[in-house]
Design an enzyme around this catalytic site. Structure first.
Site, PDB file in Angstrom:
ATOM      1  N   HIS A 255     -25.346 -19.665  26.936  1.00  0.00           N
ATOM      2  CA  HIS A 255     -24.272 -19.001  27.668  1.00  0.00           C
ATOM      3  C   HIS A 255     -24.277 -19.457  29.129  1.00  0.00           C
ATOM      4  CE1 HIS A 255     -23.436 -16.559  24.204  1.00  0.00           C
ATOM      5  NE2 HIS A 255     -24.657 -16.057  24.199  1.00  0.00           N
ATOM      6  N   ALA A 279     -34.859 -15.807  27.543  1.00  0.00           N
ATOM      7  CA  ALA A 279     -33.807 -16.239  26.626  1.00  0.00           C
ATOM      8  C   ALA A 279     -33.557 -17.734  26.704  1.00  0.00           C
ATOM      9  CB  ALA A 279     -32.513 -15.478  26.931  1.00  0.00           C
ATOM     10  N   GLY A 283     -32.869 -21.036  23.866  1.00  0.00           N
ATOM     11  CA  GLY A 283     -31.601 -21.742  23.923  1.00  0.00           C
ATOM     12  C   GLY A 283     -30.410 -20.813  24.006  1.00  0.00           C
ATOM     13  N   LYS A 284     -30.647 -19.540  24.331  1.00  0.00           N
ATOM     14  CA  LYS A 284     -29.559 -18.559  24.356  1.00  0.00           C
ATOM     15  C   LYS A 284     -28.828 -18.538  25.692  1.00  0.00           C
ATOM     16  CE  LYS A 284     -31.909 -15.605  20.967  1.00  0.00           C
ATOM     17  NZ  LYS A 284     -32.606 -14.311  20.731  1.00  0.00           N
ATOM     18  N   GLU A 285     -29.509 -18.878  26.761  1.00  0.00           N
ATOM     19  CA  GLU A 285     -28.892 -18.986  28.080  1.00  0.00           C
ATOM     20  C   GLU A 285     -29.068 -20.411  28.589  1.00  0.00           C
ATOM     21  OE1 GLU A 285     -27.229 -15.775  28.016  1.00  0.00           O
ATOM     22  OE2 GLU A 285     -29.335 -15.239  27.942  1.00  0.00           O
TER      23      GLU A 285
END
Length: 321
Positions: A255, A279, A283-285
């Site tokens: 994101h 995060a 790999g989420k942010e």
């Protein structure tokens, strides 16, 4: 080294928050969150997703959330079922009442009063709304689809049943903002649907379809920004879209913007307090993403930030619905 600037009292909430962003501690984080949210709104490539947990509707945050939708300051909402149930109650005229956190809960139980910290409500009225949801399910049946589709139809049904009513659900249906409830059965909406099913009504909310639908929204977006009120299931449901996309050969890079208002601390290991830095390891942010976590009660942060956004006059750059 940039010196801090003592905050000046100001009746202009937007200016106050901008001033707070140059101070320290959580006041600074609250001010910084206004700047990052504004950047999301001005970024024509950005799709904004909000995770909504905690008892925000009983606590009086309904109108703030409605105005965020009406002014296109969020594009997608992922909520607990409880928030949407209480929102439905308000639309149908069932109110929440000023109570007290120091109360005799046994006496409240005897009087049919439910307590949500310092907010009271009547259990009998909640059960009436459970029955209304079961009735709606009967009108909708046979139904098999995502919670997003179910809640959108619920919003339109509420507008038909009570046009004078006001709710986040109805506002989102009117403005085309999807609401996902990934743990729908963990709420009074789920209770109402169990009532319907035991009456022989064919109703099947497909939660795997929810996961697929929201991931496709993220995959189709050029860029995503996330805003979390609390944490819990709504937060992870949005966060994991980046992981699912990467499994299907769409490495989106995380994101692009991130904001969270929470009272939970990271050292307990729970997701609600989990940092955006952690995060990044999933790999989420995106590593370079502008991000801020404000450790503040959301019932304090949300009205102030919503007022700051509306007061700034910022207009949405993104034209795609």
């Amino acid at each position: 080294m940039k010196p801090t600037q003592p905050v000046e009292p100001n009746v202009n909430v937007t200016a106050l928050l901008q001033s707070m962003s140059k101070t320290g501690f959580q006041g600074r984080k609250l001010g910084e969150s206004l700047g990052i949210w504004t950047d999301m709104v001005r970024d024509e490539e950005c799709t904004i997703l909000m995770g909504l947990s905690g008892a925000m509707i009983p606590a009086g945050m309904q109108n703030c959330l409605i105005e965020l939708v009406r002014n296109r300051l969020v594009d997608v909402i992922v909520s607990t079922g409880a928030n949407i149930f209480h929102d439905t109650c308000e639309h149908l005229g069932v109110r929440h009442y000023l109570g007290h956190h120091h109360a005799d809960d046994s006496a409240l139980f005897e009087q049919g009063i439910d307590r949500i910290y310092d907010v009271f409500a009547y259990e009998g009225q909640f059960r009436e709304i459970d029955a209304e949801i079961a009735r709606f399910a009967g009108e909708l049946a046979p139904f098999k689809g995502s919670s997003r589709e179910f809640i959108e139809r619920l919003g339109r049904w509420l507008m038909e049943q009570r046009p004078e009513g006001r709710s986040l659900v109805a506002t989102c249906a009117e403005h085309g903002v999807p609401i996902f409830i990934p743990a729908l059965c963990d709420s009074s909406i789920g209770i109402g649907l169990v009532m319907a099913r035991r009456q022989g009504i064919s109703i099947d909310v497909d939660q795997i379809a929810d996961t697929d639908e929201i991931t496709k929204i993220v995959e189709d977006a050029e860029k995503t920004g996330v805003i979390y009120v609390g944490g819990g299931v709504p937060k992870n449901f949005i966060q994991q879209t980046q992981v699912i996309a990467s499994i299907h050969d769409q490495n989106l890079g995380g994101h692009a913007y991130a904001i969270q208002y929470t009272t939970d601390a990271p050292h307990w290991g729970g997701l609600s307090g989990c940092t955006f830095e952690e995060a990044i390891s999933w790999g989420k942010e995106a590593p370079q993403s502008p991000r801020v976590q404000c450790f503040c009660d959301a019932t304090i942060a949300l009205p102030i930030i919503t007022s700051g956004l509306l007061g700034s006059g910022v207009k949405r750059a993104r034209t795609k619905p």
